[in-house]
Design an enzyme around this catalytic site. Sequence first.
Site, short mmCIF file in Angstrom:
data_model
loop_
_atom_site.label_atom_id
_atom_site.label_comp_id
_atom_site.label_asym_id
_atom_site.label_seq_id
_atom_site.Cartn_x
_atom_site.Cartn_y
_atom_site.Cartn_z
N ASN A 1 0.67 -1.26 -0.02
CA ASN A 1 0.23 -0.02 -0.01
C ASN A 1 0.93 1.32 -0.03
OD1 ASN A 1 -2.51 1.66 0.67
ND2 ASN A 1 -1.10 1.96 2.47
N TYR B 1 3.18 9.98 -11.34
CA TYR B 1 2.44 8.95 -10.51
C TYR B 1 1.81 7.87 -11.21
CZ TYR B 1 -0.91 6.97 -7.34
OH TYR B 1 -1.69 6.10 -6.45
N LYS C 1 2.52 3.53 -11.23
CA LYS C 1 1.41 2.48 -11.10
C LYS C 1 1.33 1.41 -12.20
CE LYS C 1 0.32 3.38 -6.51
NZ LYS C 1 0.61 2.17 -5.61
#
Length: 245
Positions: free
Chosen positions: A86, A163, A167
């Site tokens: 996470n 970002y 991911k």
Amino acid sequence: MKNALITGANKGVGFETARQLLENGYYVFIGSRNMDNGKSAVQILNEEGFENVEAIQLDVTDLKSVQEAKKKIENKTQVLDVLINNAGINGGFPQAALEASVESFQNVMETNFYGVIRVTQTFIDLLKKSEQPRIVNVSSSGCSLTLNCDPNWIYYHHKAAVYPASKAAMNMYTINLAYELRDTNFKVNAVCPGFVATDFNGHRGTGTVQEGGQRIAKFAMIGEDGPTGKFISEEYNPETGETAW
């Protein structure tokens, strides 16, 4: 009792996911880069009546820290049933493709991509000792290549170069990890908690941390008939959750 490790779990969606797993009878290790923050999170959960939880100092950008975290967990158990990757950073905004520095990309990749690899490879042997091991890599529908190319997508004009790239890379790692573990009892998925209001986005999110935590915990606890190697965003696709890469 099943054991779970959640990185970056001292606040936000990670913290709420910990609460959800505790409610379902798991022993939860709160991974926190800052140990004081981790202890504060545990204290809050203790005050809510949860006892099977402890803080573990874990900086996903530091291999030594990850290895030390494993040693501490091994002092408690030889089996890890759930790993939830996470921990993440957004890299700050704006993130224009022609202006964001290489250093910005490197810093975000160090946590969001390389950190997932460090933690997963370090803890894989403990996970393999579980009868039903689960790995959830916390992702975002905002890193879907398909959605970002669709002019009809609600966030089509909300582009960011740094970002989402980190991911998207993590998603590819998830695909390969699930493939390598395809003939085992592992379930490995990338799960988007949704656009929830947390410090991560300046509390601009439209959903709650409770919703985000439930979505992640759901795939940390899936049974033998659950999916693996999937990209899940129940906010984007409420019916099945499955989302295009």
